[in-house]
Design a protein around this motif. Structure first.
Motif, PDB file in Angstrom:
ATOM      1  N   TYR A  11       0.847  -1.203   0.000  1.00 24.51           N
ATOM      2  CA  TYR A  11       0.000   0.000   0.000  1.00 24.51           C
ATOM      3  C   TYR A  11       0.881   1.251   0.000  1.00 24.51           C
ATOM      4  CZ  TYR A  11      -3.009   3.731   1.755  1.00 24.51           C
ATOM      5  OH  TYR A  11      -3.668   4.932   1.913  1.00 24.51           O
ATOM      6  N   ARG A  12       1.931   1.201   0.816  1.00 17.16           N
ATOM      7  CA  ARG A  12       2.814   2.367   0.875  1.00 17.16           C
ATOM      8  C   ARG A  12       3.451   2.638  -0.489  1.00 17.16           C
ATOM      9  NH1 ARG A  12       7.194   4.954   1.055  1.00 17.16           N
ATOM     10  NH2 ARG A  12       7.647   6.521   2.658  1.00 17.16           N
ATOM     11  N   GLN A  13       3.905   1.581  -1.148  1.00 15.67           N
ATOM     12  CA  GLN A  13       4.512   1.756  -2.480  1.00 15.67           C
ATOM     13  C   GLN A  13       3.517   2.340  -3.471  1.00 15.67           C
ATOM     14  OE1 GLN A  13       6.468  -1.490  -4.451  1.00 15.67           O
ATOM     15  NE2 GLN A  13       7.641  -2.080  -2.648  1.00 15.67           N
ATOM     16  N   MET A  14       2.306   1.806  -3.459  1.00 15.93           N
ATOM     17  CA  MET A  14       1.283   2.303  -4.403  1.00 15.93           C
ATOM     18  C   MET A  14       0.990   3.768  -4.147  1.00 15.93           C
ATOM     19  SD  MET A  14      -1.444  -0.780  -5.041  1.00 15.93           S
ATOM     20  CE  MET A  14      -2.079  -0.897  -3.381  1.00 15.93           C
ATOM     21  N   LEU A  15       0.903   4.104  -2.868  1.00 19.26           N
ATOM     22  CA  LEU A  15       0.594   5.484  -2.506  1.00 19.26           C
ATOM     23  C   LEU A  15       1.739   6.426  -2.925  1.00 19.26           C
ATOM     24  CD1 LEU A  15      -1.539   7.242  -1.047  1.00 19.26           C
ATOM     25  CD2 LEU A  15      -0.139   7.004   1.027  1.00 19.26           C
ATOM     26  N   ALA A  16       2.956   5.976  -2.691  1.00 19.40           N
ATOM     27  CA  ALA A  16       4.112   6.807  -3.082  1.00 19.40           C
ATOM     28  C   ALA A  16       4.119   7.035  -4.587  1.00 19.40           C
ATOM     29  CB  ALA A  16       5.406   6.145  -2.619  1.00 19.40           C
ATOM     30  N   ILE A  17       3.804   5.985  -5.332  1.00 17.67           N
ATOM     31  CA  ILE A  17       3.761   6.123  -6.799  1.00 17.67           C
ATOM     32  C   ILE A  17       2.683   7.130  -7.189  1.00 17.67           C
ATOM     33  CG2 ILE A  17       3.180   4.911  -8.941  1.00 17.67           C
ATOM     34  CD1 ILE A  17       4.505   2.387  -7.571  1.00 17.67           C
ATOM     35  N   ARG A  18       1.512   7.009  -6.559  1.00 12.82           N
ATOM     36  CA  ARG A  18       0.438   7.941  -6.919  1.00 12.82           C
ATOM     37  C   ARG A  18       0.817   9.380  -6.570  1.00 12.82           C
ATOM     38  NH1 ARG A  18      -5.721   6.544  -6.497  1.00 12.82           N
ATOM     39  NH2 ARG A  18      -4.850   5.015  -7.933  1.00 12.82           N
ATOM     40  N   ARG A  19       1.384   9.563  -5.402  1.00 14.95           N
ATOM     41  CA  ARG A  19       1.768  10.932  -5.006  1.00 14.95           C
ATOM     42  C   ARG A  19       2.865  11.468  -5.918  1.00 14.95           C
ATOM     43  NH1 ARG A  19      -2.417  10.796  -3.378  1.00 14.95           N
ATOM     44  NH2 ARG A  19      -3.188  10.463  -1.261  1.00 14.95           N
ATOM     45  N   MET A  20       3.765  10.582  -6.306  1.00 10.50           N
ATOM     46  CA  MET A  20       4.842  10.996  -7.216  1.00 10.50           C
ATOM     47  C   MET A  20       4.261  11.392  -8.571  1.00 10.50           C
ATOM     48  SD  MET A  20       8.259   8.822  -8.160  1.00 10.50           S
ATOM     49  CE  MET A  20       7.368   7.499  -8.971  1.00 10.50           C
ATOM     50  N   GLU A  21       3.299  10.617  -9.047  1.00  9.54           N
ATOM     51  CA  GLU A  21       2.668  10.935 -10.327  1.00  9.54           C
ATOM     52  C   GLU A  21       1.912  12.257 -10.242  1.00  9.54           C
ATOM     53  OE1 GLU A  21       4.248   9.222 -12.302  1.00  9.54           O
ATOM     54  OE2 GLU A  21       2.941   7.734 -13.231  1.00  9.54           O
ATOM     55  N   GLU A  22       1.252  12.477  -9.122  1.00 11.56           N
ATOM     56  CA  GLU A  22       0.525  13.747  -8.953  1.00 11.56           C
ATOM     57  C   GLU A  22       1.499  14.923  -8.918  1.00 11.56           C
ATOM     58  OE1 GLU A  22      -3.229  11.718  -6.509  1.00 11.56           O
ATOM     59  OE2 GLU A  22      -1.602  12.723  -5.409  1.00 11.56           O
ATOM     60  N   ALA A  23       2.621  14.718  -8.241  1.00 10.30           N
ATOM     61  CA  ALA A  23       3.639  15.779  -8.203  1.00 10.30           C
ATOM     62  C   ALA A  23       4.203  16.031  -9.597  1.00 10.30           C
ATOM     63  CB  ALA A  23       4.761  15.386  -7.236  1.00 10.30           C
ATOM     64  N   SER A  24       4.373  14.954 -10.362  1.00 13.71           N
ATOM     65  CA  SER A  24       4.873  15.106 -11.735  1.00 13.71           C
ATOM     66  C   SER A  24       3.885  15.890 -12.584  1.00 13.71           C
ATOM     67  CB  SER A  24       5.088  13.735 -12.386  1.00 13.71           C
ATOM     68  OG  SER A  24       5.902  12.923 -11.601  1.00 13.71           O
ATOM     69  N   ALA A  25       2.608  15.545 -12.454  1.00 16.36           N
ATOM     70  CA  ALA A  25       1.574  16.234 -13.232  1.00 16.36           C
ATOM     71  C   ALA A  25       1.569  17.722 -12.900  1.00 16.36           C
ATOM     72  CB  ALA A  25       0.205  15.604 -12.952  1.00 16.36           C
ATOM     73  N   LYS A  26       1.733  18.026 -11.626  1.00 12.70           N
ATOM     74  CA  LYS A  26       1.736  19.423 -11.201  1.00 12.70           C
ATOM     75  C   LYS A  26       2.938  20.160 -11.806  1.00 12.70           C
ATOM     76  CE  LYS A  26       1.802  22.253  -7.013  1.00 12.70           C
ATOM     77  NZ  LYS A  26       2.155  22.226  -5.594  1.00 12.70           N
ATOM     78  N   ALA A  27       4.095  19.533 -11.701  1.00 13.25           N
ATOM     79  CA  ALA A  27       5.309  20.154 -12.251  1.00 13.25           C
ATOM     80  C   ALA A  27       5.204  20.304 -13.760  1.00 13.25           C
ATOM     81  CB  ALA A  27       6.535  19.314 -11.883  1.00 13.25           C
ATOM     82  N   TYR A  28       4.532  19.348 -14.401  1.00 12.14           N
ATOM     83  CA  TYR A  28       4.354  19.408 -15.852  1.00 12.14           C
ATOM     84  C   TYR A  28       3.499  20.614 -16.225  1.00 12.14           C
ATOM     85  CZ  TYR A  28       3.698  17.619 -20.615  1.00 12.14           C
ATOM     86  OH  TYR A  28       3.697  17.461 -21.976  1.00 12.14           O
ATOM     87  N   SER A  29       2.409  20.794 -15.440  1.00 10.69           N
ATOM     88  CA  SER A  29       1.509  21.917 -15.753  1.00 10.69           C
ATOM     89  C   SER A  29       2.180  23.255 -15.450  1.00 10.69           C
ATOM     90  CB  SER A  29       0.191  21.775 -14.992  1.00 10.69           C
ATOM     91  OG  SER A  29       0.457  21.815 -13.607  1.00 10.69           O
ATOM     92  N   GLN A  30       3.208  23.223 -14.606  1.00 15.42           N
ATOM     93  CA  GLN A  30       3.970  24.454 -14.329  1.00 15.42           C
ATOM     94  C   GLN A  30       5.111  24.653 -15.332  1.00 15.42           C
ATOM     95  OE1 GLN A  30       5.190  23.395 -10.354  1.00 15.42           O
ATOM     96  NE2 GLN A  30       3.494  24.496  -9.378  1.00 15.42           N
TER      97      GLN A  30
END
Lengths: 326, 332
Positions: free
Chosen positions: B27-46
């Protein structure tokens, strides 16, 4: 010194390297039980067993890619294409994978692989089996491209190619397998990126590789009878290219004729011409000449096939243009 | 537990036995991946990340569950949607985000970007951008394992969209013919970019392609990370013990577009919402609570993940830009 064929020289190179390094294996269509479509792998199966001499089904993209994957994890595959014409269905593995993995991985993975097999126009086999594809591969950073013209060069260069940590596209002359040359019995290696003066001369530089070296040597003999001494420069590898060797020769002769069996448009000879004018412009006494095949798919009929490709007389005519004798 | 060799068609819902000890790290790994992807999406939009960015949000259980069935010396070969697989194989969020930012400290020194993650240390053989072209590479790593007898297994991931291209067909043909220790995992996320399955495949069951190559197959839903682990472990064991390859189809769904430039207009909101109800993260969390995990522990875990990703973003932001490329063309 023993005189052996180009075919035997390649065979010896593989035997020696497979004896030397258990990570070297060969894979391709008909390389094992059939003993090689062109008999270059004759005897390998008996000597090294099916584990290291791997017959494949007809799946060039598959087995070229298997070679890339195996090389990434440390084996040293030799991938034989029955002819380089069939490498086109595997070109994604060569260009997108083999050539780029060292770069894409930031240097963490490298691909010590040799893609080898016959190349260049053959005899009356039609346009899909008779073409020179070296310009395609010479275009790609991350690859090395080797085109030996003699048995001696073939053996020394193939041994080096197998030991190289980079993907090497090793294009043998389909019509050169039966040609012979002196090949020492003692082991030797030839560096990739070092050309060779196949004939010395002072009046004109002929630059040619693979089969066209032989055409140029024949032309040089005829020219010599007329008092014209042609120097024949064989770069042996197109990537990396021994530009200094070519440039030094042109500085000496002042004239340059580039002879290739490929098509003229965007052919490798154009790059050679660019390098020569860039580095030896002040030494040129005439425009650089190129002799190529006609800009057409290869016809089948024997007379047309000859007409399309550079012949001795075409080389002689180009030399005379460069010497303002035509 | 042994599955029959031919377990295609079987989209069973049999519950997999679960413990907090086994599930929580996944669960921790999945969550880290999701948070990392969300952070990537944010940085991409910036505008801080360029190029193509293919997020794996929604599919996390597949790479996490499958990789959990491996030994560290086993190989993984992935596609351009590779962030989750890389994280699951042990690469850090710092190294990955720095790569996305094109920084010198990136996983591959800013030379590969999102689609080309590699790690020699973690036996992660890429990050490949040509659909299906990496399937033969995976077969090649497996070939090397069999050649050497080193007992390693290779996992190869791809989408159902890859199952129509030549590289896939030839990789499968040779892996089947030569009995190579590879597990071929089709992450069937229903869409080949914007094309739904019914417009790209004549059959619904991708795993049936194994039959043509005398290869074992399996097929199941990919929203339960423990089920993924359990079923992939069977295929991995088969590969390790008998060198036999398996084609496994895991049915999943990506919640975001194919890449950041894709608004996903080819599917309905209702469909996406329906799949989100089967979110593998939500499912794992509920199960943890059911198993008796304390909310406080889960919150602590979630805060820890948040801090990890925030740290990784900070690292990526403050790292120096990539500055060399010439040494990585030809190996001297």
């Amino acid at each position: 010194m023993p005189v052996i064929s180009y075919r035997e020289a390649l065979n010896q190179a593989m035997v020696e390297e497979m004896d030397r390094d258990p990570d070297v294996f060969i894979m391709g269509e008909e390389v094992g039980h059939y003993q090689g479509a062109y008999k270059v792998t004759q005897g390998l199966l008996q000597r090294f067993s099916e584990r290291r001499v791997v017959d494949t089904p007809i799946a060039e993209m598959g087995f070229a890619g298997i070679g890339v994957g195996a090389a990434m994890v440390g084996l040293r595959p030799i991938i034989e294409f029955m002819t380089f014409n069939f490498s086109l269905v595997a070109i994604d593995q060569i260009v997108s994978n083999a050539a780029k993995i060292y770069q894409m991985s930031g240097g963490q993975f490298w691909v010590p692989i040799v893609f080898r097999g016959p190349s260049g126009p053959a005899v009356q086999v039609g346009s899909q089996h008779s073409q020179a594809l070296e310009s395609f591969y010479a275009h790609v950073p991350g690859l090395k491209v080797v085109m030996p013209s003699t048995a001696y060069d073939a053996k020394g260069l193939l041994k080096t190619a197998i030991r190289d940590d980079n993907p090497v596209v090793f294009m043998e002359g389909e019509t050169l397998y039966g040609t012979t040359w002196e090949v020492p019995e003692d082991e030797y290696l030839l560096p990739l990126g070092k050309g060779d003066i196949k004939r010395e001369g002072s009046h004109v530089t002929l630059v040619a590789w693979s089969k066209m070296v032989w055409t140029c040597l024949d032309a040089a003999k005829v020219l010599a009878e007329e008092g014209i001494e042609a120097e024949v420069v064989d770069p042996r590898t197109l990537r990396p290219l021994d530009t200094p060797l070519i440039v030094e020769s042109v500085k000496k002769t002042g004239r340059c004729v580039i002879v290739e069996v490929g098509w003229p448009h965007a052919g490798f000879g154009a790059e050679v011409a660019y390098q020569v004018q860039q580095h030896a412009l002040d030494f040129l006494d005439a425009p650089i000449e190129r002799v190529c095949s006609d800009d057409v798919p290869m016809p089948y009929a024997k007379n047309l096939e000859i007409e399309v490709q550079p012949q001795v007389e075409d080389v002689i005519a180009a030399v005379k243009r460069a010497l303002y004798l035509a | 537990m042994r599955m029959p060799k031919d377990a295609g068609d079987a989209l069973d819902d049999e519950p997999v036995p679960a413990t907090i000890e086994e599930l929580q790290p996944l669960y921790r790994q999945m969550l880290a991946i999701r948070r990392m992807e969300e952070a990537s999406a944010k940085a991409y939009s910036q505008g801080k990340i360029g190029g193509f960015l293919h997020l794996i949000i929604g599919q996390e259980a597949v790479c996490v569950g499958a990789t959990a069935a491996l030994r560290p010396d086993d190989y993984v070969v992935a596609t351009y949607r590779d962030h989750g697989h890389a994280y699951a194989k042990g690469m850090t969020a710092r190294s990955m985000l720095a790569e996305l930012y094109g920084k010198k400290t990136g996983l591959v020194k800013g030379l590969g970007g999102s689609m080309h993650f590699f790690s020699r240390e973690h036996n992660f053989l890429g990050g490949h951008g040509i659909v299906g072209g990496h399937v033969p590479i995976a077969a090649g790593a497996a070939f090397a394992s069999k050649y050497r007898g080193d007992g390693r297994v290779t996992l190869c991931f791809f989408g159902e969209g890859a199952s129509t291209i030549g590289g896939f067909a030839e990789g499968l043909a040779l892996a089947g013919l030569w009995k190579l220790p590879v597990v071929l995992i089709c992450e069937n996320n229903q869409y080949s970019m914007g094309t739904p399955m019914y417009r790209s495949l004549a059959v619904e069951d991708v795993s049936m392609r194994a039959l043509a190559h005398g290869m074992a197959r399996d097929r199941f839903d990919g929203d339960d990370v423990l089920k993924v682990k359990q079923r992939i472990a069977i295929a991995v064991e088969r590969a390790r013990e008998t060198n036999e390859p398996t084609l496994v189809e895991v049915v999943t769904y990506r919640f975001r577009g194919h890449s950041m430039s894709d608004p996903g207009l080819y599917r309905t909101k209702e469909e996406v919402e329906e799949w989100k109800r089967r979110d593998p993260l939500g499912r794992a969390r509920s199960l943890l609570v059911e198993l008796g995990a304390a909310e406080a522990d889960l919150h602590a875990l979630e805060d820890d993940v948040k801090a990890e990703i925030a740290d990784a973003v900070g690292f990526a932001e403050s790292s120096p830009v990539a500055d060399e490329y010439l040494p990585y063309v030809i190996k001297e």
